[in-house]
Design a protein around this motif. Structure first.
Motif, short mmCIF file in Angstrom:
data_model
loop_
_atom_site.label_atom_id
_atom_site.label_comp_id
_atom_site.label_asym_id
_atom_site.label_seq_id
_atom_site.Cartn_x
_atom_site.Cartn_y
_atom_site.Cartn_z
N SER A 1 0.82 -1.21 0.00
CA SER A 1 0.00 0.00 0.00
C SER A 1 0.86 1.26 0.00
O SER A 1 0.54 2.24 -0.68
CB SER A 1 -0.93 0.01 1.22
OG SER A 1 -1.89 -1.01 1.11
N LEU A 2 1.94 1.23 0.76
CA LEU A 2 2.86 2.38 0.81
C LEU A 2 3.42 2.70 -0.57
O LEU A 2 3.41 3.87 -1.01
CB LEU A 2 3.99 2.09 1.79
CG LEU A 2 5.22 3.01 1.76
CD1 LEU A 2 4.82 4.45 2.03
CD2 LEU A 2 6.26 2.53 2.78
N LEU A 3 3.89 1.69 -1.28
CA LEU A 3 4.47 1.91 -2.60
C LEU A 3 3.42 2.39 -3.60
O LEU A 3 3.68 3.27 -4.43
CB LEU A 3 5.12 0.62 -3.10
CG LEU A 3 6.36 0.15 -2.32
CD1 LEU A 3 6.83 -1.21 -2.84
CD2 LEU A 3 7.47 1.18 -2.40
N ALA A 4 2.21 1.83 -3.52
CA ALA A 4 1.14 2.24 -4.44
C ALA A 4 0.72 3.68 -4.19
O ALA A 4 0.52 4.45 -5.14
CB ALA A 4 -0.06 1.30 -4.28
N ILE A 5 0.59 4.06 -2.93
CA ILE A 5 0.21 5.43 -2.58
C ILE A 5 1.28 6.41 -3.03
O ILE A 5 0.98 7.49 -3.57
CB ILE A 5 -0.04 5.55 -1.06
CG1 ILE A 5 -1.32 4.81 -0.68
CG2 ILE A 5 -0.13 7.01 -0.63
CD1 ILE A 5 -1.54 4.69 0.81
N ALA A 6 2.55 6.05 -2.84
CA ALA A 6 3.66 6.92 -3.23
C ALA A 6 3.64 7.17 -4.74
O ALA A 6 3.77 8.31 -5.21
CB ALA A 6 4.99 6.32 -2.81
N LEU A 7 3.46 6.11 -5.53
CA LEU A 7 3.43 6.25 -6.98
C LEU A 7 2.24 7.09 -7.42
O LEU A 7 2.37 7.99 -8.27
CB LEU A 7 3.36 4.87 -7.64
CG LEU A 7 3.20 4.88 -9.16
CD1 LEU A 7 4.42 5.51 -9.82
CD2 LEU A 7 2.98 3.47 -9.69
N SER A 8 1.06 6.82 -6.86
CA SER A 8 -0.14 7.54 -7.22
C SER A 8 0.02 9.04 -6.99
O SER A 8 -0.30 9.86 -7.86
CB SER A 8 -1.33 7.01 -6.40
OG SER A 8 -2.48 7.79 -6.59
N ASN A 9 0.53 9.41 -5.84
CA ASN A 9 0.66 10.82 -5.51
C ASN A 9 1.74 11.51 -6.33
O ASN A 9 1.60 12.69 -6.68
CB ASN A 9 0.94 10.99 -4.01
CG ASN A 9 -0.31 10.85 -3.18
OD1 ASN A 9 -1.11 11.77 -3.08
ND2 ASN A 9 -0.50 9.68 -2.57
N LEU A 10 2.80 10.81 -6.63
CA LEU A 10 3.85 11.39 -7.46
C LEU A 10 3.31 11.73 -8.85
O LEU A 10 3.57 12.82 -9.39
CB LEU A 10 5.03 10.43 -7.58
CG LEU A 10 6.19 10.89 -8.47
CD1 LEU A 10 6.81 12.18 -7.92
CD2 LEU A 10 7.25 9.79 -8.58
N ILE A 11 2.54 10.83 -9.44
CA ILE A 11 1.97 11.07 -10.76
C ILE A 11 1.00 12.25 -10.73
O ILE A 11 1.01 13.11 -11.62
CB ILE A 11 1.26 9.81 -11.28
CG1 ILE A 11 2.26 8.66 -11.47
CG2 ILE A 11 0.54 10.10 -12.60
CD1 ILE A 11 1.61 7.34 -11.84
#
Length: 494
Positions: A399-409
């Protein structure tokens, strides 16, 4: 920007205080439920509630966001009312159909997918809750569209959780365990919906709805809202698929432990939610007037305050993760590492601020759809890979990695389209205050043989004093003073 910031600060302070109260009452409810039911039974309930919540996101058809986007621009009251009634009617119809389908497939889901026959009866009892959750979200959209969030906040954050606690405790001591918790959810939510219907829908006349012009408006609202159906679903997958997959790969006890870690780790989300609640309609108006500079100023201030609040809560979590988890029972202690990982994900989310709302409310909801699909797929893939190996910690990492990618985009897209970002030198003060205060508290904590209540109070006091002193040493900006003043006034009124 000054007037908009004052308006957002005043309105957000209502949500802010309400969310604090609601989160506190929610924690009390989960504390009682976890301790009285145990991790396994509590996990079963949370697994079913997650399934029901996931389905309800699709049943509102994205119309809660459609209401927020269209009602503020619509000057004709009859047209506004017709959009509201259409949204409720469509959602009620589709959610009723889905409830019947879930009732029919409950045994297959419980026995074949989750390998837990005890979940079957809970699924049967909780299936109609899909309808109630869909209606609650639509009412939230109506209140937000009218910039009149106070009544909703009072019901959502004061009334509903208070009644859940009282009803559950009473029924528990009468011998009802998990069924008592289910009844508590139903009674409190139904009473709140009754209030919302009386305050919003009682004066809307249905006979004015289905005119030729209104049907054309409905199509326009649906065209806007349709992509948001998947966005809501994908965002839920990003944040909640870990719970469902823990139920599939592990067991109900692990679901219970992880659910508590998630609830505590995402506590600080109320800060960004409070600002977003009133920021979304403002974005629509400012963008229609091409006031990009105003949007940037608000974006910077809101994101900084969201990050500041999240850093404070994150410091407490990393300093006292074990002490926090053991409050819910000894069997929850194993979730302390997952708690820290979940909190990091929330910190990343706050550091980007309301980027998703800016994309959506400036006419690019499809951007959010594409981002959500990519990150949801990544989250599922990571969960499938990591949960069987690392258990609940693997779910938290996914979840941490998915949230980080989503917000960066999202951040990149906002900058690419509007040439704005929320960061300036003020953030250095925030990060510096966090690092120094946290290191000080952890060092003092490690010097104690054990942390009792008095030591805990002392450490928290030292943390807050040091954070405030370090942050304010270079002076407080006018925007900070404005938000603080609005918040303090609202607290005093309470």
């Amino acid at each position: 920007m000054h007037n908009d910031l004052v308006r957002i600060a005043k309105s957000s302070s209502i949500v802010f205080v309400g969310r604090i109260v609601g989160l506190f009452l929610g924690l009390v409810l989960n504390l009682f439920a976890a301790r009285y039911l145990g991790a396994e039974a509590y996990g079963r309930f949370m697994l079913v509630y997650t399934i029901v919540s996931f389905i309800s996101i699709f049943m509102k058809l994205g119309l809660d966001q459609g209401i927020i986007a269209f009602i503020p621009k619509e000057k004709d009251q009859k047209k506004s009312n017709s959009i509201i009634i259409f949204a409720f009617g469509a959602s009620l119809l589709i959610s009723t159909i889905m409830t019947l389908l879930l009732l029919g497939f409950s045994k297959i889901i419980a026995v074949e997918l989750l390998n837990d026959a005890e979940i079957f009866s809970i699924l049967i009892y909780m299936s109609p809750f899909i309808i109630l959750l869909s209606l609650i979200d639509l009412f939230r959209g109506v209140y937000r569209s009218k910039s009149d969030i106070t009544n909703f906040v009072l019901m959502q954050n004061y009334f509903i959780p208070s009644f859940k606690i009282l009803i559950f405790i009473c029924l528990y001591f009468l011998g009802y365990t998990i069924n008592g918790l289910i009844v508590a959810f139903y009674i409190s939510t139904l009473l709140a919906i009754g209030y919302f219907i009386n305050s919003i829908l009682k004066n809307i006349k249905i006979r004015y709805i289905f005119t030729k012009e209104n049907v054309s408006n409905f199509k326009e609202v649906l065209k806007f809202s349709a992509p948001l159906i998947l966005i809501g679903g994908m965002n839920f997958v990003i944040t909640k698929s870990d719970v469902l997959m823990i139920g599939y790969y592990l067991n109900s006890q692990d679901v219970g432990v992880y659910s508590i870690a998630v609830k505590i780790g995402t506590l600080s989300s109320f800060i960004l939610v409070a600002f977003n609640t009133m920021f979304a309609p403002v974005i629509t108006r400012l963008y229609s007037n091409k006031e990009i500079k105003e949007i940037k100023g608000l974006y910077t201030t809101i994101t900084k305050w969201s990050l500041l609040g999240n850093l404070i809560i994150f410091s407490i979590i990393i300093s006292f993760s074990q002490e926090i988890m053991i409050l819910f029972g000894d069997e929850f202690l194993i979730g302390s590492t997952a708690l820290i990982l979940v909190a990091i994900g929330q910190l990343v989310n706050s550091a980007v601020g309301p980027a998703s709302y800016i994309n959506t409310m400036t006419g690019k909801p499809l951007f959010e759809l594409y981002i959500s699909i990519v990150t949801a797929c990544l989250n599922i893939l990571l969960n499938v890979t990591l949960i069987p190996i690392y258990g609940i910690e693997g779910a938290a990492i996914a979840s941490l990695l998915a949230i980080a990618l989503s917000n960066l985009i999202k951040l990149i897209l906002v900058y690419g389209r509007l040439k704005i970002h929320p960061y300036n030198v003020e953030y250095i003060k925030v990060i510096l205050a966090f690092v120094i205060s946290t290191c000080l508290v952890i060092a003092l904590k490690n010097s104690f043989h054990e942390v009792a209540i008095l030591q805990l109070i002392m450490l928290l006091s030292i943390y807050f004093v040091s954070f405030i002193l370090i942050y304010g040493i270079n002076g407080i900006s006018s925007e900070d003073k404005m938000i603080l003043s609005s918040l303090l006034k609202k607290i005093k009124r309470k």
